[in-house]
Design a protein around this motif. Structure first.
Motif, PDB file in Angstrom:
ATOM      1  N   VAL A   1      35.020  58.963 -54.075  1.00 41.67           N
ATOM      2  CA  VAL A   1      36.354  58.390 -53.876  1.00 41.67           C
ATOM      3  C   VAL A   1      37.270  59.399 -53.184  1.00 41.67           C
ATOM      4  O   VAL A   1      38.031  59.060 -52.263  1.00 41.67           O
ATOM      5  CB  VAL A   1      36.928  57.953 -55.238  1.00 41.67           C
ATOM      6  CG1 VAL A   1      38.425  57.716 -55.146  1.00 41.67           C
ATOM      7  CG2 VAL A   1      36.212  56.693 -55.721  1.00 41.67           C
ATOM      8  N   LYS A   2      37.192  60.648 -53.611  1.00 42.04           N
ATOM      9  CA  LYS A   2      37.999  61.702 -53.000  1.00 42.04           C
ATOM     10  C   LYS A   2      37.679  61.848 -51.508  1.00 42.04           C
ATOM     11  O   LYS A   2      38.568  62.028 -50.668  1.00 42.04           O
ATOM     12  CB  LYS A   2      37.752  63.032 -53.712  1.00 42.04           C
ATOM     13  CG  LYS A   2      38.345  63.136 -55.100  1.00 42.04           C
ATOM     14  CD  LYS A   2      39.797  63.571 -55.033  1.00 42.04           C
ATOM     15  CE  LYS A   2      40.315  64.000 -56.384  1.00 42.04           C
ATOM     16  NZ  LYS A   2      41.733  64.420 -56.334  1.00 42.04           N
ATOM     17  N   LYS A   3      36.382  61.792 -51.163  1.00 47.15           N
ATOM     18  CA  LYS A   3      35.971  61.946 -49.765  1.00 47.15           C
ATOM     19  C   LYS A   3      36.540  60.839 -48.883  1.00 47.15           C
ATOM     20  O   LYS A   3      36.750  61.033 -47.685  1.00 47.15           O
ATOM     21  CB  LYS A   3      34.450  61.967 -49.672  1.00 47.15           C
ATOM     22  CG  LYS A   3      33.815  63.250 -50.168  1.00 47.15           C
ATOM     23  CD  LYS A   3      32.295  63.206 -50.063  1.00 47.15           C
ATOM     24  CE  LYS A   3      31.666  64.481 -50.591  1.00 47.15           C
ATOM     25  NZ  LYS A   3      30.185  64.431 -50.544  1.00 47.15           N
ATOM     26  N   LEU A   4      36.784  59.671 -49.484  1.00 45.14           N
ATOM     27  CA  LEU A   4      37.365  58.557 -48.745  1.00 45.14           C
ATOM     28  C   LEU A   4      38.882  58.673 -48.624  1.00 45.14           C
ATOM     29  O   LEU A   4      39.521  57.831 -47.970  1.00 45.14           O
ATOM     30  CB  LEU A   4      36.997  57.233 -49.416  1.00 45.14           C
ATOM     31  CG  LEU A   4      35.523  56.825 -49.337  1.00 45.14           C
ATOM     32  CD1 LEU A   4      35.267  55.572 -50.177  1.00 45.14           C
ATOM     33  CD2 LEU A   4      35.097  56.600 -47.890  1.00 45.14           C
ATOM     34  N   GLY A   5      39.471  59.683 -49.258  1.00 48.16           N
ATOM     35  CA  GLY A   5      40.902  59.931 -49.116  1.00 48.16           C
ATOM     36  C   GLY A   5      41.779  59.343 -50.197  1.00 48.16           C
ATOM     37  O   GLY A   5      43.011  59.353 -50.069  1.00 48.16           O
ATOM     38  N   PHE A   6      41.179  58.838 -51.268  1.00 47.61           N
ATOM     39  CA  PHE A   6      41.952  58.253 -52.359  1.00 47.61           C
ATOM     40  C   PHE A   6      42.221  59.277 -53.450  1.00 47.61           C
ATOM     41  O   PHE A   6      41.408  60.175 -53.697  1.00 47.61           O
ATOM     42  CB  PHE A   6      41.206  57.072 -52.979  1.00 47.61           C
ATOM     43  CG  PHE A   6      40.964  55.934 -52.036  1.00 47.61           C
ATOM     44  CD1 PHE A   6      41.962  55.019 -51.762  1.00 47.61           C
ATOM     45  CD2 PHE A   6      39.738  55.793 -51.404  1.00 47.61           C
ATOM     46  CE1 PHE A   6      41.738  53.963 -50.883  1.00 47.61           C
ATOM     47  CE2 PHE A   6      39.504  54.750 -50.526  1.00 47.61           C
ATOM     48  CZ  PHE A   6      40.505  53.827 -50.267  1.00 47.61           C
TER      49      PHE A   6
ATOM     50  N   GLN B   1      36.145  51.442 -48.479  1.00 42.69           N
ATOM     51  CA  GLN B   1      36.111  51.808 -47.062  1.00 42.69           C
ATOM     52  C   GLN B   1      36.993  50.874 -46.237  1.00 42.69           C
ATOM     53  O   GLN B   1      37.620  51.306 -45.267  1.00 42.69           O
ATOM     54  CB  GLN B   1      34.670  51.791 -46.556  1.00 42.69           C
ATOM     55  CG  GLN B   1      33.837  52.955 -47.098  1.00 42.69           C
ATOM     56  CD  GLN B   1      32.347  52.760 -46.892  1.00 42.69           C
ATOM     57  OE1 GLN B   1      31.893  51.731 -46.406  1.00 42.69           O
ATOM     58  NE2 GLN B   1      31.568  53.767 -47.282  1.00 42.69           N
ATOM     59  N   ARG B   2      37.075  49.616 -46.647  1.00 42.64           N
ATOM     60  CA  ARG B   2      37.929  48.652 -45.934  1.00 42.64           C
ATOM     61  C   ARG B   2      39.403  48.809 -46.319  1.00 42.64           C
ATOM     62  O   ARG B   2      40.278  48.264 -45.634  1.00 42.64           O
ATOM     63  CB  ARG B   2      37.483  47.217 -46.234  1.00 42.64           C
ATOM     64  CG  ARG B   2      36.064  46.897 -45.801  1.00 42.64           C
ATOM     65  CD  ARG B   2      35.810  45.390 -45.824  1.00 42.64           C
ATOM     66  NE  ARG B   2      35.997  44.805 -47.148  1.00 42.64           N
ATOM     67  CZ  ARG B   2      35.030  44.694 -48.060  1.00 42.64           C
ATOM     68  NH1 ARG B   2      33.807  45.146 -47.793  1.00 42.64           N
ATOM     69  NH2 ARG B   2      35.270  44.130 -49.237  1.00 42.64           N
ATOM     70  N   ARG B   3      39.681  49.521 -47.400  1.00 41.45           N
ATOM     71  CA  ARG B   3      41.066  49.669 -47.875  1.00 41.45           C
ATOM     72  C   ARG B   3      41.640  51.059 -47.601  1.00 41.45           C
ATOM     73  O   ARG B   3      42.733  51.365 -48.082  1.00 41.45           O
ATOM     74  CB  ARG B   3      41.124  49.391 -49.389  1.00 41.45           C
ATOM     75  CG  ARG B   3      40.827  47.947 -49.768  1.00 41.45           C
ATOM     76  CD  ARG B   3      41.828  46.984 -49.154  1.00 41.45           C
ATOM     77  NE  ARG B   3      41.652  45.615 -49.640  1.00 41.45           N
ATOM     78  CZ  ARG B   3      40.819  44.740 -49.111  1.00 41.45           C
ATOM     79  NH1 ARG B   3      40.055  45.096 -48.070  1.00 41.45           N
ATOM     80  NH2 ARG B   3      40.719  43.519 -49.594  1.00 41.45           N
ATOM     81  N   GLN B   4      40.940  51.874 -46.854  1.00 39.88           N
ATOM     82  CA  GLN B   4      41.472  53.201 -46.516  1.00 39.88           C
ATOM     83  C   GLN B   4      42.787  53.043 -45.756  1.00 39.88           C
ATOM     84  O   GLN B   4      42.883  52.248 -44.818  1.00 39.88           O
ATOM     85  CB  GLN B   4      40.457  53.981 -45.680  1.00 39.88           C
ATOM     86  CG  GLN B   4      39.282  54.501 -46.488  1.00 39.88           C
ATOM     87  CD  GLN B   4      38.237  55.186 -45.615  1.00 39.88           C
ATOM     88  OE1 GLN B   4      37.600  54.551 -44.786  1.00 39.88           O
ATOM     89  NE2 GLN B   4      38.076  56.487 -45.808  1.00 39.88           N
ATOM     90  N   GLY B   5      43.803  53.771 -46.185  1.00 41.82           N
ATOM     91  CA  GLY B   5      45.116  53.666 -45.575  1.00 41.82           C
ATOM     92  C   GLY B   5      45.982  52.576 -46.170  1.00 41.82           C
ATOM     93  O   GLY B   5      47.173  52.488 -45.842  1.00 41.82           O
ATOM     94  N   LEU B   6      45.412  51.749 -47.020  1.00 37.81           N
ATOM     95  CA  LEU B   6      46.163  50.669 -47.673  1.00 37.81           C
ATOM     96  C   LEU B   6      46.339  50.965 -49.157  1.00 37.81           C
ATOM     97  O   LEU B   6      47.462  51.005 -49.659  1.00 37.81           O
ATOM     98  CB  LEU B   6      45.444  49.334 -47.475  1.00 37.81           C
ATOM     99  CG  LEU B   6      45.247  48.902 -46.018  1.00 37.81           C
ATOM    100  CD1 LEU B   6      44.373  47.663 -45.941  1.00 37.81           C
ATOM    101  CD2 LEU B   6      46.595  48.646 -45.355  1.00 37.81           C
ATOM    102  N   LEU B   7      45.239  51.164 -49.866  1.00 39.15           N
ATOM    103  CA  LEU B   7      45.304  51.608 -51.258  1.00 39.15           C
ATOM    104  C   LEU B   7      45.501  53.118 -51.314  1.00 39.15           C
ATOM    105  O   LEU B   7      45.064  53.841 -50.412  1.00 39.15           O
ATOM    106  CB  LEU B   7      44.020  51.241 -52.007  1.00 39.15           C
ATOM    107  CG  LEU B   7      43.812  49.790 -52.432  1.00 39.15           C
ATOM    108  CD1 LEU B   7      42.461  49.655 -53.111  1.00 39.15           C
ATOM    109  CD2 LEU B   7      44.920  49.317 -53.355  1.00 39.15           C
TER     110      LEU B   7
END
Length: 232
Positions: free
Chosen positions: A91-96, A62-68
């Motif tokens: 993991v998919k729901k978080l956008g990874f 959650q802290r790495r969304q948009g970075l990883l």
């Protein structure tokens, strides 16, 4: 309550485990095979003394969304954990994106999670008839090759890779393996030379002599769209 993933190790940042993606790697605890050259023997038991909670990894993500860009599930053998599907969905729901490293131990288990994978690094151990020499498990060759068929039919991006210890495979058998993989439809093949620092079978030579020749690698390379050698 749904089964939570049992995590035996975690790498927060890598550029190597999912091609062209900044990723983290979740090492899932437990494996049903005993590959003689295994360099992660601590991940074989179903549980270990030092474990990571899946909830703590979700908090990290959650802290790495948009970075990883991606999360890679490795092992052990990740597909043997029933909680893997739910973990991939989270993991998919978080956008990874989701990567998977698998040795194809159980076809039904692999089939359950393939729809959630964006890329798979698939270990083909050997020719089907030779696989038990490496894994120590009868029937493992049939399972390994059935899983390969499922992967190729799924349309998921992949690389197919074989770890080579020259005490366990000779150049002619490796060439025959490459020919069978090509005939099965494999387009992307990697040969990984064994890491000998920590192997499950201490009786294997500490460093296997490299029996591969330029002619062998050239012949194998003609069978695939892409071919790569690693850990030389």
């Amino acid at each position: 309550m749904a089964e939570r993933l049992r995590v035996g190790g975690f790498v927060p940042l890598t550029t190597l485990d999912f091609p062209n993606h900044l990723s983290c790697v979740v090492f899932c605890q437990g494996c049903a095979w005993r590959c003689r050259y295994c360099h992660n023997p601590d991940l074989i038991p179903p549980r270990a003394q030092q474990m990571h909670s899946w909830d703590s990894i979700l908090e990290f993500l959650q802290r790495r969304q948009g970075l990883l860009e991606a999360v890679v599930f490795s092992g052990g053998e990740a597909t043997l954990q029933y909680g893997l599907k739910a973990a991939m969905q989270e993991v998919k729901k978080l956008g990874f994106k989701v990567g998977l490293h698998s040795a194809g131990i159980n076809p039904k288990a692999l089939q359950r999670v393939l729809p959630y994978c964006d890329w798979v690094g698939f270990d083909i151990k050997a020719l089907e008839e030779d696989t038990p020499l490496i894994t120590g498990v009868s029937g493992s060759g049939q399972a390994n090759w059935q899983c390969l068929e499922l992967l190729l039919a799924s349309g998921v991006k992949y690389e197919c890779r074989t770890t080579v210890h020259w005490d366990l495979i000779d150049p002619q058998r490796l060439l025959e393996l490459a020919r069978r993989l090509s005939a099965a439809g494999v387009a992307h093949f990697v040969v990984q030379h064994v890491r000998t620092q920590s192997m499950l079978d201490g009786q294997l030579a500490e460093r296997s002599a490299n029996l591969g020749t330029a002619a062998l690698w050239q012949e194998i390379s003609t069978l695939f769209s892409t071919f790569e050698r690693r850990n030389d």
